[in-house]
Write an enzyme that holds these catalytic residues in place. Structure first.
Site, PDB file in Angstrom:
ATOM      1  N   ASN A 151       0.746  -1.205   0.035  1.00 46.20           N
ATOM      2  CA  ASN A 151      -0.079   0.019  -0.047  1.00 46.20           C
ATOM      3  C   ASN A 151       1.038   1.234   0.265  1.00 46.20           C
ATOM      4  O   ASN A 151       1.608   1.280  -0.948  1.00 46.20           O
ATOM      5  CB  ASN A 151      -1.195  -0.137   0.982  1.00 46.20           C
ATOM      6  CG  ASN A 151      -0.809  -0.266   2.414  1.00 46.20           C
ATOM      7  OD1 ASN A 151       0.000  -0.969   2.944  1.00 46.20           O
ATOM      8  ND2 ASN A 151      -1.283   0.650   3.360  1.00 46.20           N
ATOM      9  N   ASP A 152       0.725   2.207   1.013  1.00 51.46           N
ATOM     10  CA  ASP A 152       1.315   3.643   0.966  1.00 51.46           C
ATOM     11  C   ASP A 152       2.851   3.678   0.628  1.00 51.46           C
ATOM     12  O   ASP A 152       3.536   2.948   1.174  1.00 51.46           O
ATOM     13  CB  ASP A 152       1.280   4.058   2.144  1.00 51.46           C
ATOM     14  CG  ASP A 152      -0.458   4.289   2.742  1.00 51.46           C
ATOM     15  OD1 ASP A 152      -1.101   3.597   1.938  1.00 51.46           O
ATOM     16  OD2 ASP A 152      -0.576   4.638   3.824  1.00 51.46           O
TER      17      ASP A 152
ATOM     18  N   SER B  81       2.509   3.974   8.108  1.00 51.38           N
ATOM     19  CA  SER B  81       3.089   5.037   7.277  1.00 51.38           C
ATOM     20  C   SER B  81       3.788   5.766   7.878  1.00 51.38           C
ATOM     21  O   SER B  81       3.416   6.523   8.982  1.00 51.38           O
ATOM     22  CB  SER B  81       1.897   5.635   6.314  1.00 51.38           C
ATOM     23  OG  SER B  81       1.607   4.264   5.426  1.00 51.38           O
TER      24      SER B  81
HETATM   25  C1  FRU Z   1      -3.404   4.716   4.130  1.00 51.14           C
HETATM   26  C2  FRU Z   1      -3.309   3.905   5.645  1.00 51.14           C
HETATM   27  C3  FRU Z   1      -2.517   4.671   6.593  1.00 51.14           C
HETATM   28  C4  FRU Z   1      -1.809   3.822   7.340  1.00 51.14           C
HETATM   29  C5  FRU Z   1      -1.379   2.780   6.419  1.00 51.14           C
HETATM   30  C6  FRU Z   1      -1.298   1.167   7.050  1.00 51.14           C
HETATM   31  O1  FRU Z   1      -3.614   3.818   3.230  1.00 51.14           O
HETATM   32  O2  FRU Z   1      -4.246   3.402   6.117  1.00 51.14           O
HETATM   33  O3  FRU Z   1      -3.146   5.895   6.936  1.00 51.14           O
HETATM   34  O4  FRU Z   1      -0.578   4.208   8.017  1.00 51.14           O
HETATM   35  O5  FRU Z   1      -2.239   2.855   5.379  1.00 51.14           O
HETATM   36  O6  FRU Z   1      -0.921   0.435   6.384  1.00 51.14           O
END
Ligand code: FRU
Length: 480
Positions: A46-47, A107
């Protein structure tokens, strides 16, 4: 993919080599692997995290749960690059391995301080009743890639926020270090908190105030806020979950938005004279975009090509998500443009005059120019019946529409199968289109508007068809 909590939060050390090999073998079976975009080796990406410059290289981490296509116990996975186009995984990870990040190294951002890279991130901690206590914590990465976590918590959960408090972004402004953190208040509205490192000491963060940025609180949480400076103007990039569609029209489950300001008052604290809120991307998926200012002053961003709470056709192969190309931000006549960095042209392996094609390897770039007062209909990932990703460009109305309803495996149908935008300049002149197996990134007028997304084509969907219009330009095969 829905997996039980016990699986998603199982300690990393409990996964056997055989289990990991089975996952790797499954990932290898997917027909949709990208060739020049970052994908996770296994599991969910993800991020983007820790996008920065350090030790002569660009640093980019990503959020990952390595054991399947689900949001589980997250770690950071490290990649580096010298040209912002070729990224390699180094094997370095920031794992959730202590009491301050027991339920995930969530993140965050990174910045070179002295001869080390400071990693500022959220420790997701839950107690035995699954009550969450989000902590903002830190770590040093040295030039050999050795990571040492701070013992102390840098920012505790303030009284006026719920359990949703995360994603610190560090930036330097007028010789001080600041950090913004995404938050939710007890009225379930999203907001942003600003902190300052006392005497530039990243072990000591002082709360400055809630950042005034012209938000209305119609969102219930602001994820991944990022402040970058483009030609000296502050630009706030953020992911406001649940934003009221009256405030901004969007089609994806959660939007990724931005606002441009004239100045930043770090004491008030406020971002002043803001533009309206805009969608950063008009495609099917672009989220949690992270940006930073390079030592030479450029503003670079990278987005997660994916969305929370969405299942993807790759899930059955135990992986999900990809990273966008690195895009440089510029302002032209007060408007924000996003365009891949110059070095992207180094991927071009051959140049041909653009003509329709029955087959391609679905790994190419198109540079197209459109005639005025013309309706062009172009199908990428087209099969012999012309079914694929349909792109309609109307240079009379300035409207561009993407329709993926006939492009292979369908998913996220609750959010519709088409996306569109209108060009403000009134004139659609050109499009730069990057295709990578199951990823598309389309830049209209050199980045005035952008469509990012995925399609999961059938084996037959490799062609390019023109149904109407006569776009002219070039086709480039891309080689990583
Ligand atoms: C955004 C999020 C962030 C968090 C992370 C967890 O996609 O929800 O806010 O830190 O992904 O994986």
């Amino acid at each position: 993919m829905d997996l039980p909590k016990e699986v998603r939060y199982r300690p990393y050390a409990d996964w056997s080599d055989t289990e990991i090999e089975t996952i790797q073998e499954n990932v290898a079976k997917s027909p949709w692997h990208a060739t020049y975009h970052i994908e996770p080796k296994t599991g969910l990406l993800n991020d983007p995290n820790g996008f920065s410059y350090f030790n002569g290289k660009f640093q980019l981490f990503y959020q990952n749960w390595p054991f399947g296509a689900a949001h589980g116990l997250k770690q950071w996975v490290h990649t580096e690059s010298t040209d912002l186009v070729h990224f390699s995984e180094t094997g370095i990870t920031l794992e959730p391995d202590n009491a301050n990040d027991s339920h995930g190294a969530y993140s965050g951002s990174a910045y070179q301080i002295g001869d080390k890279l400071f990693l500022f991130y959220t420790g997701n901690v839950r107690d035995e009743n699954w009550v969450r206590n989000p902590l903002q914590i830190g770590a040093w990465m040295d030039k050999n890639g050795h990571i040492e976590k701070f013992k102390e918590v840098l920012i505790q959960q303030p009284q006026d926020v719920t359990e949703h408090f995360r994603d610190p972004q560090i930036f330097e402004y007028q010789n001080d270090f600041y950090a913004i953190v995404g938050a939710q208040n007890h009225e379930k509205q999203g907001f942003i908190k600003l902190y300052k490192a006392v005497d530039r000491d990243v072990y000591h963060w002082k709360f400055v105030g809630d950042l005034e940025f012209g938000g209305t609180g119609s969102e219930y949480m602001i994820e991944c806020p990022n402040l970058v400076f483009v030609d000296g103007k502050p630009v706030l990039l953020y992911s406001p979950q649940g934003l009221d569609k009256v405030e901004l029209s969007y089609d994806n489950i959660y939007p990724n938005t931005y606002k441009i300001y004239q100045s930043f008052d770090a004491e008030k604290p406020a971002l002043l004279d803001g533009s309206p809120i805009f969608n950063l991307d008009y495609g099917f998926e672009a989220y949690a975009t992270q940006g930073f200012n390079t030592p030479d002053g450029r503003a670079l961003i990278v987005s997660w090509i994916g969305l929370p709470d969405v299942d993807y056709p790759t899930d059955k192969y135990d992986y999900q998500g990809a990273m966008s190309l690195v895009k440089e931000l510029t302002l032209k006549n007060g408007k924000l443009y996003q365009y891949p960095v110059e070095a992207i042209t180094s991927l071009r392996a051959s140049e041909e005059i653009f003509v329709p094609k029955a087959t391609t390897n679905n790994s190419y770039e198109l540079e197209l120019a459109f005639e005025s007062d013309t309706l062009t209909e172009l199908v990428l990932f087209a099969d012999s019946r012309g079914r694929g990703l349909k792109i309609t460009v109307d240079t009379q109305t300035g409207k561009i529409t993407l329709d993926r309803s006939a492009a292979g495996k369908q998913y996220a149908l609750d959010f519709g199968t088409s996306r569109s935008c209108t060009i403000d300049t009134g004139e659609i002149v050109e499009a730069s289109i990057f295709i990578d197996k199951s990823i598309f990134e389309i830049f209209i007028n050199k980045g005035e508007k952008v469509f990012t997304g995925r399609v999961f084509p059938t084996e037959q969907q490799t062609g390019i068809q023109i149904n109407s219009g006569n776009p002219k330009g070039y086709y480039y095969n891309l080689n990583y």
